[in-house]
Write a protein that holds these residues in place. Structure first.
Motif, PDB file in Angstrom:
ATOM      1  N   GLY A  53       0.834  -1.201   0.000  1.00 32.65           N
ATOM      2  CA  GLY A  53       0.000   0.000   0.000  1.00 32.65           C
ATOM      3  C   GLY A  53       0.861   1.239   0.000  1.00 32.65           C
ATOM      4  O   GLY A  53       2.063   1.178   0.244  1.00 32.65           O
ATOM      5  N   PRO A  54       0.240   2.400  -0.274  1.00 30.81           N
ATOM      6  CA  PRO A  54       0.991   3.650  -0.319  1.00 30.81           C
ATOM      7  C   PRO A  54       1.460   4.063   1.068  1.00 30.81           C
ATOM      8  O   PRO A  54       0.992   3.531   2.081  1.00 30.81           O
ATOM      9  CB  PRO A  54      -0.024   4.657  -0.880  1.00 30.81           C
ATOM     10  N   SER A  55       2.363   5.016   1.084  1.00 33.41           N
ATOM     11  CA  SER A  55       2.912   5.507   2.340  1.00 33.41           C
ATOM     12  C   SER A  55       1.798   5.952   3.279  1.00 33.41           C
ATOM     13  O   SER A  55       0.844   6.601   2.853  1.00 33.41           O
ATOM     14  CB  SER A  55       3.829   6.689   2.005  1.00 33.41           C
ATOM     15  N   GLY A  56       1.920   5.567   4.524  1.00 32.41           N
ATOM     16  CA  GLY A  56       0.984   6.037   5.535  1.00 32.41           C
ATOM     17  C   GLY A  56      -0.271   5.203   5.687  1.00 32.41           C
ATOM     18  O   GLY A  56      -1.184   5.581   6.432  1.00 32.41           O
ATOM     19  N   CYS A  57      -0.341   4.039   5.007  1.00 34.62           N
ATOM     20  CA  CYS A  57      -1.585   3.250   5.084  1.00 34.62           C
ATOM     21  C   CYS A  57      -1.569   2.277   6.268  1.00 34.62           C
ATOM     22  O   CYS A  57      -2.508   1.498   6.432  1.00 34.62           O
ATOM     23  CB  CYS A  57      -1.849   2.512   3.775  1.00 34.62           C
ATOM     24  N   ASP A 175       9.923  -5.612   7.302  1.00 34.24           N
ATOM     25  CA  ASP A 175       9.376  -4.281   7.014  1.00 34.24           C
ATOM     26  C   ASP A 175      10.194  -3.618   5.905  1.00 34.24           C
ATOM     27  O   ASP A 175      11.204  -2.975   6.181  1.00 34.24           O
ATOM     28  CB  ASP A 175       9.390  -3.431   8.288  1.00 34.24           C
ATOM     29  N   GLU A 176       9.777  -3.795   4.669  1.00 32.30           N
ATOM     30  CA  GLU A 176      10.465  -3.240   3.495  1.00 32.30           C
ATOM     31  C   GLU A 176      11.971  -3.503   3.548  1.00 32.30           C
ATOM     32  O   GLU A 176      12.773  -2.561   3.413  1.00 32.30           O
ATOM     33  CB  GLU A 176      10.231  -1.732   3.410  1.00 32.30           C
ATOM     34  N   PRO A 177      12.373  -4.752   3.698  1.00 34.08           N
ATOM     35  CA  PRO A 177      13.793  -5.022   3.934  1.00 34.08           C
ATOM     36  C   PRO A 177      14.688  -4.703   2.741  1.00 34.08           C
ATOM     37  O   PRO A 177      15.866  -4.438   2.928  1.00 34.08           O
ATOM     38  CB  PRO A 177      13.810  -6.523   4.231  1.00 34.08           C
TER      39      PRO A 177
END
Ligand SMILES: Nc1ncnc2c1ncn2[C@@H]1O[C@H](COP(=O)(O)OP(=O)(O)OP(=O)(O)O)[C@@H](O)[C@H]1O
Length: 274
Positions: A53-57, A175-177
């Motif tokens: 998802g986009p940033s902040g979701c 987390d977004e490694p």
């Protein structure tokens, strides 16, 4: 496999017993931000689930709540098959990999990977076999005595993954490694992660911004939208393992990325009025 049969709403694909269940989880921070609203998600043993998802979701917030690094404001996280201690607290057998490798620059690769065991009171000598096993899994056994400054970005991330694996987790939370890595290194690490996942049968929950990465890696993609953070779609990726260049260049992969991009687009569009 025909393209249409590889794409469906995901619940049919949950393969094993539920290993973690989010039940109506909401999170409102003290400044009033509603980072998550009513998130309900069951993850089965052995699944590879991406939160996309986009940033902040709320992807990181959800992952941190699963890990026990943050508390839900309302709702619950259940671990039906994990042991509980004498006080009834769940003993999560998890490993967490952050976006940054977060290595101690003054310590060798061995000492960085030993850290979680050291914090659990396990001596260097007693930990040696497990540290070397974890380093071997990520292909860095011969770098045990190196320092982080001597390693490339991809190697540092491998050390970070080894540090998460050294406790022999059942669930790997990532987390977004690979977000900060170049494309070639990222693809290599994607392939290595898939190989290890197939070999060891962990459950993986993987946060990413990338449609391509989510389709390549996952058995299921959970698409989230912001303001408030929530789940808006789930996409099953039924393509079999091993996934490789042939999958990456297949019509099935194109169709799945098209379908996932559309869903992500509506995640953004859902807030056009804001
Ligand atoms: N400690 C905090 N205090 C206040 N607001 C926070 C806090 N942590 C996160 N937020 C807010 O909660 C929302 C969700 O944040 P989160 O980091 O979970 O999103 P994300 O989808 O992981 O974003 P990104 O992809 O940019 O990492 C955002 O609006 C963020 O600013």
């Amino acid at each position: 496999m025909p393209v249409s049969s590889a794409i469906s709403m995901a619940p049919q694909l949950v393969p094993g017993r539920p290993i973690v269940q989010l039940e109506h989880v909401s999170k409102t921070f003290s400044n009033g931000t509603v980072a998550l609203k009513d998130m309900t998600l069951t993850i089965g043993e052995g699944e590879f689930v991406s939160l996309l998802g986009p940033s902040g979701c709320g992807k990181s917030t959800a992952l941190r709540i699963i890990a026990g690094l943050g508390e839900a404001t309302t709702g619950r996280v259940e671990w039906p098959t994990m042991a509980h201690d004498a006080t009834g607290k769940v003993e999560r057998a998890i490993g967490f990999v952050f976006q940054e490798p977060t290595l101690m620059p003054w310590a060798t690769v061995f000492k960085n990977v030993w850290l979680p065991l050291r914090l659990a009171g396990i001596s260097k000598q007693a930990a040696r076999a497990r540290v070397m096993e974890a380093l071997d899994m990520v292909g860095l056994a011969s770098f045990a005595d190196a320092y982080p400054r001597e390693l490339s970005g991809g190697m540092k991330m491998r050390v970070s993954i080894a540090r998460a694996l050294v406790t022999r987790p059942r669930v790997l939370l990532m987390d977004e490694p690979f977000a900060a890595l170049d494309e070639i290194t990222r693809q290599k690490l994607n392939d290595d992660l898939l190989r290890l996942w197939a070999q060891f049968g962990w459950t993986v929950v993987f946060v990413t911004h990338s449609v391509f990465e989510s389709v390549y890696l996952s058995t299921r993609i959970v698409v989230m939208a912001p303001r408030p953070g929530r789940v808006i779609d789930e996409i099953a990726v039924a393509a079999p393992s091993p996934r490789d260049l042939a999958f990456r260049t297949s019509p099935e992969y194109s169709e799945l990325t098209r379908r996932t991009s559309q869903s992500l687009h509506s995640a953004l569009g859902a807030n056009d009025h804001l």
